[in-house]
Design a protein around this motif. Sequence first.
Motif, mmCIF file in Angstrom:
data_model
loop_
_atom_site.group_PDB
_atom_site.id
_atom_site.type_symbol
_atom_site.label_atom_id
_atom_site.label_comp_id
_atom_site.label_asym_id
_atom_site.label_seq_id
_atom_site.Cartn_x
_atom_site.Cartn_y
_atom_site.Cartn_z
ATOM 1 N N ILE A 8 0.842 -1.209 0.000
ATOM 2 C CA ILE A 8 0.000 0.000 0.000
ATOM 3 C C ILE A 8 0.876 1.258 0.000
ATOM 4 C CG2 ILE A 8 -1.626 1.346 1.390
ATOM 5 C CD1 ILE A 8 -2.864 -1.415 2.217
ATOM 6 N N GLY A 9 1.895 1.271 0.843
ATOM 7 C CA GLY A 9 2.806 2.411 0.867
ATOM 8 C C GLY A 9 3.546 2.580 -0.447
ATOM 9 N N PHE A 28 4.470 4.974 -5.856
ATOM 10 C CA PHE A 28 4.454 4.791 -7.302
ATOM 11 C C PHE A 28 3.540 5.814 -7.984
ATOM 12 C CE2 PHE A 28 2.904 3.065 -11.284
ATOM 13 C CZ PHE A 28 4.073 2.655 -11.900
ATOM 14 N N LEU A 29 2.374 6.022 -7.435
ATOM 15 C CA LEU A 29 1.436 6.966 -8.036
ATOM 16 C C LEU A 29 1.961 8.404 -8.012
ATOM 17 C CD1 LEU A 29 -1.926 5.485 -6.727
ATOM 18 C CD2 LEU A 29 -1.044 5.427 -9.081
ATOM 19 N N ARG A 30 2.804 8.720 -7.052
ATOM 20 C CA ARG A 30 3.412 10.058 -6.985
ATOM 21 C C ARG A 30 4.661 10.177 -7.852
ATOM 22 N NH1 ARG A 30 3.055 9.202 -1.369
ATOM 23 N NH2 ARG A 30 5.319 9.242 -1.263
ATOM 24 N N HIS A 31 5.453 9.094 -7.958
ATOM 25 C CA HIS A 31 6.777 9.191 -8.564
ATOM 26 C C HIS A 31 6.999 8.306 -9.788
ATOM 27 C CE1 HIS A 31 8.030 11.530 -5.090
ATOM 28 N NE2 HIS A 31 7.491 10.608 -4.316
ATOM 29 N N VAL A 58 2.911 -3.998 -6.609
ATOM 30 C CA VAL A 58 2.337 -2.660 -6.775
ATOM 31 C C VAL A 58 1.555 -2.585 -8.078
ATOM 32 C CG1 VAL A 58 2.954 -0.252 -7.284
ATOM 33 C CG2 VAL A 58 3.974 -1.428 -5.318
ATOM 34 N N LEU A 59 2.188 -2.989 -9.174
ATOM 35 C CA LEU A 59 1.517 -2.914 -10.475
ATOM 36 C C LEU A 59 0.274 -3.787 -10.496
ATOM 37 C CD1 LEU A 59 4.618 -2.871 -12.843
ATOM 38 C CD2 LEU A 59 3.179 -0.937 -12.151
ATOM 39 N N TRP A 60 0.349 -4.961 -9.890
ATOM 40 C CA TRP A 60 -0.819 -5.830 -9.877
ATOM 41 C C TRP A 60 -1.935 -5.240 -9.015
ATOM 42 C CZ3 TRP A 60 -3.568 -8.497 -12.681
ATOM 43 C CH2 TRP A 60 -4.673 -9.165 -12.164
ATOM 44 N N LEU A 77 -3.846 2.894 -20.238
ATOM 45 C CA LEU A 77 -3.154 3.761 -21.205
ATOM 46 C C LEU A 77 -3.227 5.233 -20.808
ATOM 47 C CD1 LEU A 77 -4.172 2.015 -24.539
ATOM 48 C CD2 LEU A 77 -1.911 2.004 -23.449
ATOM 49 N N GLU A 78 -4.216 5.594 -19.988
ATOM 50 C CA GLU A 78 -4.342 6.984 -19.518
ATOM 51 C C GLU A 78 -3.590 7.233 -18.216
ATOM 52 O OE1 GLU A 78 -8.558 7.562 -19.233
ATOM 53 O OE2 GLU A 78 -8.828 7.438 -21.405
ATOM 54 N N SER A 79 -3.038 6.202 -17.606
ATOM 55 C CA SER A 79 -2.353 6.340 -16.327
ATOM 56 C C SER A 79 -0.966 6.964 -16.530
ATOM 57 C CB SER A 79 -2.202 4.972 -15.654
ATOM 58 O OG SER A 79 -1.345 5.070 -14.547
ATOM 59 N N ALA A 80 -0.837 8.217 -16.150
ATOM 60 C CA ALA A 80 0.436 8.931 -16.316
ATOM 61 C C ALA A 80 1.585 8.248 -15.559
ATOM 62 C CB ALA A 80 0.281 10.388 -15.906
#
Length: 181
Positions: A9-10, A15-18, A51-53, A87-90
């Motif tokens: 989770i952390g 990942f979503l930030r960096h 994380v990706l999963w 595909l839209e996930s920056a």
Amino acid sequence: MVSSDDVVIGACRFFLRHATVDMDKVALDLAISRATLYRVVHSRDRLLGDVLWRLAEGMLRRAREQRSAPGVDGVLEITRHFSAGLLESAPFREFLRTEPDTAARVLFTASGGVHRRAVEFQCEILRDLATEEGWSRTDLDHLAYLYVRIIESMLYAELLTGRQPDAELAERAIRALLQPV
């Protein structure tokens, strides 16, 4: 003691930030030592795979809930929703761009476990289809594997071949794959 779930989770938040997972920084964010982090997750590839999963599974579940069509069309609808979101996930696109070798290893090999879990999830979706269409469930594992490989070849076309994703081609191939024999 920190659990594997706490770490994932952390690391998802990181990942979503960096658009990456930096083990030192994730450990710092979680207020644990780097040694403890590795003891819990074993390797960066494994953590990236988790994380990706986790992120993909959430998108797949939402896509499955949005399904409105029955049969093959419904299965393809799930894939369209999921593919569009991915595909839209920056952060994900940035990860593919900046760490292509790591992405390929984590997404396509056992070191990250993403492909295996995607096949298992797709098999669940195809079980629903088998029930709706009256198919035999015997070949679902093989169909799920091929289905996921087709979608991966579309989603990661740029990473694999330098080409742009072609959703229409992938959908035609999947329709052919799912035609009852």
